[in-house]
Design a protein around this motif. Structure first.
Motif, mmCIF file in Angstrom:
data_model
loop_
_atom_site.group_PDB
_atom_site.id
_atom_site.type_symbol
_atom_site.label_atom_id
_atom_site.label_comp_id
_atom_site.label_asym_id
_atom_site.label_seq_id
_atom_site.Cartn_x
_atom_site.Cartn_y
_atom_site.Cartn_z
ATOM 1 N N LYS A 216 -5.905 -25.337 -0.801
ATOM 2 C CA LYS A 216 -7.218 -25.755 -1.299
ATOM 3 C C LYS A 216 -7.887 -26.628 -0.242
ATOM 4 O O LYS A 216 -7.237 -27.113 0.688
ATOM 5 C CB LYS A 216 -7.069 -26.530 -2.609
ATOM 6 N N GLY A 217 -9.180 -26.835 -0.397
ATOM 7 C CA GLY A 217 -9.898 -27.684 0.550
ATOM 8 C C GLY A 217 -9.826 -27.138 1.949
ATOM 9 O O GLY A 217 -10.165 -25.978 2.196
ATOM 10 N N LYS A 218 -9.330 -27.955 2.906
ATOM 11 C CA LYS A 218 -9.281 -27.502 4.296
ATOM 12 C C LYS A 218 -8.275 -26.376 4.500
ATOM 13 O O LYS A 218 -8.314 -25.698 5.527
ATOM 14 C CB LYS A 218 -8.957 -28.674 5.223
ATOM 15 N N TYR A 219 -7.389 -26.176 3.518
ATOM 16 C CA TYR A 219 -6.417 -25.090 3.622
ATOM 17 C C TYR A 219 -6.789 -23.894 2.753
ATOM 18 O O TYR A 219 -5.952 -23.006 2.521
ATOM 19 C CB TYR A 219 -5.020 -25.586 3.237
ATOM 20 N N ALA A 220 -8.023 -23.838 2.291
ATOM 21 C CA ALA A 220 -8.474 -22.699 1.492
ATOM 22 C C ALA A 220 -8.320 -21.406 2.300
ATOM 23 O O ALA A 220 -8.713 -21.341 3.462
ATOM 24 C CB ALA A 220 -9.924 -22.883 1.065
ATOM 25 N N GLY A 224 -0.879 -23.170 1.140
ATOM 26 C CA GLY A 224 -0.909 -24.565 0.721
ATOM 27 C C GLY A 224 0.484 -25.154 0.690
ATOM 28 O O GLY A 224 0.737 -26.263 1.171
ATOM 29 N N ALA A 225 1.425 -24.398 0.129
ATOM 30 C CA ALA A 225 2.812 -24.850 0.035
ATOM 31 C C ALA A 225 3.724 -23.653 -0.205
ATOM 32 O O ALA A 225 3.273 -22.585 -0.632
ATOM 33 C CB ALA A 225 2.973 -25.863 -1.093
ATOM 34 N N LEU A 226 4.983 -23.839 0.089
ATOM 35 C CA LEU A 226 6.015 -22.871 -0.262
ATOM 36 C C LEU A 226 6.717 -23.346 -1.525
ATOM 37 O O LEU A 226 7.023 -24.539 -1.648
ATOM 38 C CB LEU A 226 7.059 -22.743 0.840
ATOM 39 N N LEU A 227 6.960 -22.444 -2.452
ATOM 40 C CA LEU A 227 7.867 -22.737 -3.553
ATOM 41 C C LEU A 227 9.219 -22.214 -3.117
ATOM 42 O O LEU A 227 9.360 -21.026 -2.789
ATOM 43 C CB LEU A 227 7.416 -22.059 -4.840
ATOM 44 N N THR A 245 4.228 -29.795 3.439
ATOM 45 C CA THR A 245 3.928 -30.419 4.729
ATOM 46 C C THR A 245 4.888 -29.897 5.797
ATOM 47 O O THR A 245 5.923 -29.310 5.501
ATOM 48 C CB THR A 245 4.050 -31.955 4.651
ATOM 49 N N GLY A 246 4.510 -30.145 7.049
ATOM 50 C CA GLY A 246 5.364 -29.763 8.171
ATOM 51 C C GLY A 246 4.982 -28.448 8.823
ATOM 52 O O GLY A 246 5.614 -28.037 9.794
ATOM 53 N N PHE A 247 3.926 -27.778 8.321
ATOM 54 C CA PHE A 247 3.539 -26.471 8.843
ATOM 55 C C PHE A 247 2.497 -26.602 9.958
ATOM 56 O O PHE A 247 1.614 -27.456 9.898
ATOM 57 C CB PHE A 247 2.946 -25.600 7.729
ATOM 58 N N SER A 248 2.593 -25.721 10.928
ATOM 59 C CA SER A 248 1.536 -25.608 11.931
ATOM 60 C C SER A 248 0.416 -24.751 11.347
ATOM 61 O O SER A 248 0.591 -24.087 10.310
ATOM 62 C CB SER A 248 2.079 -24.944 13.200
ATOM 63 N N ASP A 249 -0.751 -24.732 12.008
ATOM 64 C CA ASP A 249 -1.847 -23.885 11.541
ATOM 65 C C ASP A 249 -1.424 -22.417 11.540
ATOM 66 O O ASP A 249 -1.771 -21.662 10.623
ATOM 67 C CB ASP A 249 -3.080 -24.084 12.424
ATOM 68 N N GLU A 250 -0.680 -22.002 12.562
ATOM 69 C CA GLU A 250 -0.228 -20.616 12.634
ATOM 70 C C GLU A 250 0.712 -20.287 11.479
ATOM 71 O O GLU A 250 0.656 -19.196 10.911
ATOM 72 C CB GLU A 250 0.468 -20.373 13.970
ATOM 73 N N GLN A 251 1.594 -21.230 11.124
ATOM 74 C CA GLN A 251 2.509 -20.986 10.012
ATOM 75 C C GLN A 251 1.773 -20.936 8.677
ATOM 76 O O GLN A 251 2.194 -20.226 7.764
ATOM 77 C CB GLN A 251 3.588 -22.072 9.986
ATOM 78 N N ARG A 252 0.651 -21.654 8.575
ATOM 79 C CA ARG A 252 -0.135 -21.558 7.336
ATOM 80 C C ARG A 252 -0.874 -20.223 7.271
ATOM 81 O O ARG A 252 -1.099 -19.683 6.186
ATOM 82 C CB ARG A 252 -1.121 -22.729 7.230
ATOM 83 N N ARG A 253 -1.240 -19.682 8.427
ATOM 84 C CA ARG A 253 -1.876 -18.355 8.438
ATOM 85 C C ARG A 253 -0.857 -17.246 8.208
ATOM 86 O O ARG A 253 -1.155 -16.233 7.565
ATOM 87 C CB ARG A 253 -2.595 -18.133 9.782
ATOM 88 N N ASN A 254 0.334 -17.428 8.731
ATOM 89 C CA ASN A 254 1.393 -16.424 8.600
ATOM 90 C C ASN A 254 2.669 -17.120 8.128
ATOM 91 O O ASN A 254 3.569 -17.422 8.930
ATOM 92 C CB ASN A 254 1.638 -15.728 9.945
ATOM 93 N N PRO A 255 2.756 -17.400 6.834
ATOM 94 C CA PRO A 255 3.875 -18.180 6.316
ATOM 95 C C PRO A 255 5.192 -17.407 6.307
ATOM 96 O O PRO A 255 5.197 -16.169 6.417
ATOM 97 C CB PRO A 255 3.434 -18.503 4.888
ATOM 98 N N PRO A 256 6.305 -18.108 6.188
ATOM 99 C CA PRO A 256 7.605 -17.439 6.078
ATOM 100 C C PRO A 256 7.593 -16.424 4.932
ATOM 101 O O PRO A 256 7.016 -16.680 3.874
ATOM 102 C CB PRO A 256 8.573 -18.593 5.788
#
Length: 289
Positions: A216-220, A224-227, A245-256
């Motif tokens: 959400k917000g800047k991460y829309a 946002g998070a991993l469960l 927390t702890g993710f890079s911008d690239e990891q937020r674009r392409n998460p695990p």
């Protein structure tokens, strides 16, 4: 896609009971570590550097990951290795974890990358007797092999908690991940227990990714998070919690990916057994999805 292997290695331990290499993805057939805490009788333990690489297991014929998947190392890398099982870490040097993982993951091995790898061996799973007696056997075996990239992990003693912390800080300043403690009287047991302890400046553990939570917000539009789900351990049931927390911008674009394993850092547990201040550290590429 990764393949899972059913491995049928059966070795008799010192007590005569079978030591079995179980189905990949189930309980690990390797000896696993708990976390060090003050009060541990250090006189009972050997101490060594904790190498930040990919756990490797040589079953006498092939090189495998902790999850039981075959490592496609070049033929020259394992040429002349013994029929004796070896437990160690595939290591590319201090601060080179990503390089080690990338090298080990290649289905077609890249010679240039493997030239920078070492197999740091710390135990002989099939060797009977306590760890203190296994150390010289391991050292003699590797000396006989005379393979420069297969090296025994140096073991030493430390007398006090304060001395252990000094050694830990020195190792970390030099780029190391931490230390390992191995009980001298312990037999090789394929389970997690206090015979093997990791000593680090922070606590960490592994959990499986079960969902992506939108940001959400800047991460829309991003993660946002991993469960994640942590397996039952040390009296705690299976636990689910968020890593935000702890993710890079690239990891937020392409998460695990869902089903993959990740390592997270935390600062102890709360009363419900959930980790406090948990944050993402990295993907565990050496564990099967």
């Amino acid at each position: 896609m990764r393949r899972r292997h059913l491995l049928a290695l059966l070795v008799l331990g010192a007590a005569g009971s079978p030591w079995t290499w179980a189905t990949a993805g189930a309980n690990s057939p390797l000896m696993l570590a708990n976390v060090y805490h003050p009060g541990v009788p250090l006189a009972d333990y050997w101490v060594s550097e904790k190498y930040d690489g990919v756990r490797g297991y040589w079953d006498g014929k092939q090189l495998l990951t902790r999850g039981g998947e075959r490592v496609n190392a070049p033929a020259w890398f394992t040429a002349g290795w013994p029929a004796t099982p070896l437990d160690g870490e595939l290591w590319a040097g201090r601060g080179q974890f990503t390089k080690a993982v990338s090298t080990v993951r290649q289905q077609i091995p890249i010679d240039a990358a493997w030239r920078g790898m070492r197999f740091m061996v710390f135990d002989l799973p099939a060797q009977g007797g306590p760890f203190t007696e296994r150390i010289p056997v391991l050292n003699r075996l590797l000396a006989t092999m005379a393979v420069p990239w297969v090296q025994p992990v140096a073991q030493s003693r430390v007398a006090t908690h304060q001395a252990l912390q000094v050694m830990l800080m020195k190792t970390v300043r030099l780029g190391g991940e931490g230390l390992m403690l191995h009980r001298g009287a312990s037999l090789y047991r394929a389970q997690r227990n206090d015979d093997l302890l990791k000593v680090k400046t922070h606590e960490d553990a592994e959990a499986r990714v079960i969902a992506h939570i939108p940001g959400k917000g800047k991460y829309a539009g991003l993660l946002g998070a991993l469960l994640v789900e942590a397996p039952a351990a040390e009296g705690h049931p299976v636990r689910r919690f968020k890593l935000g927390t702890g993710f890079s911008d690239e990891q937020r674009r392409n998460p695990p990916t869902l089903g993959s394993w990740v390592t997270y850092r935390f600062r102890g547990l709360n009363d419900s057994g959930l980790p406090r201040f948990a944050s993402f550290l990295r993907v565990r590429e050496d564990m099967p999805s």
